[in-house]
Write an enzyme that holds these catalytic residues in place. Structure first.
Site, PDB file in Angstrom:
ATOM      1  N   ASP A  13       0.828  -1.209   0.000  1.00  0.00           N
ATOM      2  CA  ASP A  13       0.000   0.000   0.000  1.00  0.00           C
ATOM      3  C   ASP A  13       0.862   1.259   0.000  1.00  0.00           C
ATOM      4  O   ASP A  13       1.980   1.251   0.531  1.00  0.00           O
ATOM      5  CB  ASP A  13      -0.908  -0.026   1.246  1.00  0.00           C
ATOM      6  N   ARG A  17       0.337   7.657  -2.756  1.00  0.00           N
ATOM      7  CA  ARG A  17       0.824   8.739  -1.879  1.00  0.00           C
ATOM      8  C   ARG A  17       2.325   8.969  -2.069  1.00  0.00           C
ATOM      9  O   ARG A  17       2.801  10.093  -2.045  1.00  0.00           O
ATOM     10  CB  ARG A  17       0.509   8.403  -0.403  1.00  0.00           C
ATOM     11  N   HIS A  30       3.113   3.040  -8.923  1.00  0.00           N
ATOM     12  CA  HIS A  30       2.912   1.599  -9.147  1.00  0.00           C
ATOM     13  C   HIS A  30       4.136   0.995  -9.853  1.00  0.00           C
ATOM     14  O   HIS A  30       4.585  -0.087  -9.499  1.00  0.00           O
ATOM     15  CB  HIS A  30       1.658   1.353  -9.983  1.00  0.00           C
ATOM     16  N   ASN A  61     -10.626  -2.317  -6.472  1.00  0.00           N
ATOM     17  CA  ASN A  61      -9.746  -1.439  -7.264  1.00  0.00           C
ATOM     18  C   ASN A  61     -10.310  -1.099  -8.656  1.00  0.00           C
ATOM     19  O   ASN A  61      -9.882  -0.134  -9.285  1.00  0.00           O
ATOM     20  CB  ASN A  61      -8.339  -2.037  -7.422  1.00  0.00           C
TER      21      ASN A  61
HETATM   22  C1  FPP Z   1      -1.597   0.132  -3.434  1.00  0.00           C
HETATM   23  O1  FPP Z   1      -1.181   1.477  -3.436  1.00  0.00           O
HETATM   24  C2  FPP Z   1      -1.089  -0.633  -4.574  1.00  0.00           C
HETATM   25  C3  FPP Z   1      -1.847  -1.196  -5.572  1.00  0.00           C
HETATM   26  C4  FPP Z   1      -3.310  -1.088  -5.618  1.00  0.00           C
HETATM   27  C5  FPP Z   1      -1.223  -1.938  -6.702  1.00  0.00           C
HETATM   28  C6  FPP Z   1       0.022  -2.719  -6.410  1.00  0.00           C
HETATM   29  C7  FPP Z   1       0.731  -3.024  -7.668  1.00  0.00           C
HETATM   30  C8  FPP Z   1       2.078  -3.022  -7.844  1.00  0.00           C
HETATM   31  C9  FPP Z   1       3.043  -2.822  -6.752  1.00  0.00           C
HETATM   32  C10 FPP Z   1       2.659  -3.204  -9.194  1.00  0.00           C
HETATM   33  C11 FPP Z   1       2.608  -4.525  -9.863  1.00  0.00           C
HETATM   34  C12 FPP Z   1       2.816  -5.710  -9.025  1.00  0.00           C
HETATM   35  C13 FPP Z   1       3.213  -6.926  -9.437  1.00  0.00           C
HETATM   36  C14 FPP Z   1       3.065  -8.053  -8.490  1.00  0.00           C
HETATM   37  C15 FPP Z   1       3.779  -7.234 -10.751  1.00  0.00           C
HETATM   38  P1  FPP Z   1      -2.297   2.591  -3.596  1.00  0.00           P
HETATM   39  O2  FPP Z   1      -2.455   2.901  -5.032  1.00  0.00           O
HETATM   40  O3  FPP Z   1      -3.536   2.156  -2.892  1.00  0.00           O
HETATM   41  O4  FPP Z   1      -1.621   3.813  -2.844  1.00  0.00           O
HETATM   42  P2  FPP Z   1      -2.365   4.951  -2.014  1.00  0.00           P
HETATM   43  O5  FPP Z   1      -3.080   4.280  -0.896  1.00  0.00           O
HETATM   44  O6  FPP Z   1      -1.229   5.803  -1.541  1.00  0.00           O
HETATM   45  O7  FPP Z   1      -3.263   5.664  -2.962  1.00  0.00           O
END
Ligand code: FPP
Length: 239
Positions: A13, A17, A30, A61
């Site tokens: 997570d 941010r 990402h 999502n």
């Molecule tokens: C959460 O951060 C992250 C995600 C919803 C996506 C995770 C994906 C990756 C790390 C990339 C690809 C992964 C693989 C396994 C190939 P958020 O967007 O919720 O962050 P925020 O809470 O700060 O908005």
């Protein structure tokens, strides 16, 4: 190296941010998060954690802006494809949990190919939770079990913890002993609700793109200091 968990699950997570703090678009967060995936997987392989489950995309999502959803799917396809050789070189087996049928065809196909091409690897098993929702996983299991009961295949007494576990996406995989969540949020967010019943939880304020091997080791070290009582008293679980 003693008491290494067999299974570690991570809620990755804070990508958005992290990017915002740098004045960048969320997708940059990402993309940088992929580096952290590599860090976590390498650390897990080094200390011989057998299963590493990463929450990559939840059913919720899909409600994000289309540009972000498309970007994430694109990133997943590209990452799975570009990392395949490295997974094989490092003896990593890929699996997925979640509703694969609803993923875009390109993503599903790339994933199926990588799962097939890594199926004989005997090292760490990397499990990607994609289009995953724990409540819907449990609901599906309940429906399957109810159907089996209705067909006369099982009795009520046969509905045990093990039987329920065997109807989840994670059938055959031991429950995680440790769950890590980055970014300072302290909640489970519909992730492995059944499987985390007795897991130790580790929360770090670091955003996912900043997560390094050392952070993974730190979480394991803290896990090793915890006493896991499973409802018993301390004296009963002392070695
Ligand atoms: C959460 O951060 C992250 C995600 C919803 C996506 C995770 C994906 C990756 C790390 C990339 C690809 C992964 C693989 C396994 C190939 P958020 O967007 O919720 O962050 P925020 O809470 O700060 O908005």
């Amino acid at each position: 190296m003693n008491r290494i968990p067999q299974h570690v699950a991570i809620i990755m997570d804070g990508n958005g941010r992290w990017a915002k703090e740098k004045g960048q678009a969320r997708l940059f967060g990402h993309a940088t998060g992929v580096e952290a995936v590599r860090e976590a997987l390498t650390a897990a392989s080094e200390v011989k954690v057998k299963y590493l489950t990463l929450y990559a995309f939840s059913t919720e999502n899909w409600n994000r802006p289309k540009e972000e959803v498309d970007g994430l799917m694109d990133l997943l396809v590209k990452t799975i494809s570009s990392e395949l050789e490295s997974l094989n070189n490092n003896d990593v087996r890929l699996l997925s949990i979640g509703n694969m049928a609803e993923l875009p065809a390109a993503c599903r196909e790339e994933l199926q190919l990588a799962i097939e091409k890594t199926k004989n690897n005997a090292g760490t098993v990397l499990i990607l939770a994609l289009n995953y929702s724990s409540k819907s996983e449990i609901k599906t299991a309940i429906k399957q079990i109810a159907q089996r009961y209705k067909n006369g295949e099982i009795t009520l007494d046969q509905i045990t913890d093990d039987l329920v576990s065997n109807h989840l996406y994670t059938a055959g995989i031991p429950d995680p002993e440790l769950m890590i969540r980055t970014s300072g949020e302290i909640r489970i967010s519909n992730f492995l609700l059944w499987q985390l019943a007795y897991s130790e939880l580790h929360f770090t304020s670091k955003f996912w793109p900043d997560f390094k091997k050392e952070d993974f080791y730190q979480a394991i070290y803290e896990y090793q200091q915890r006493e896991r009582r499973f409802g018993k008293v301390s004296e009963q679980v002392q070695p």
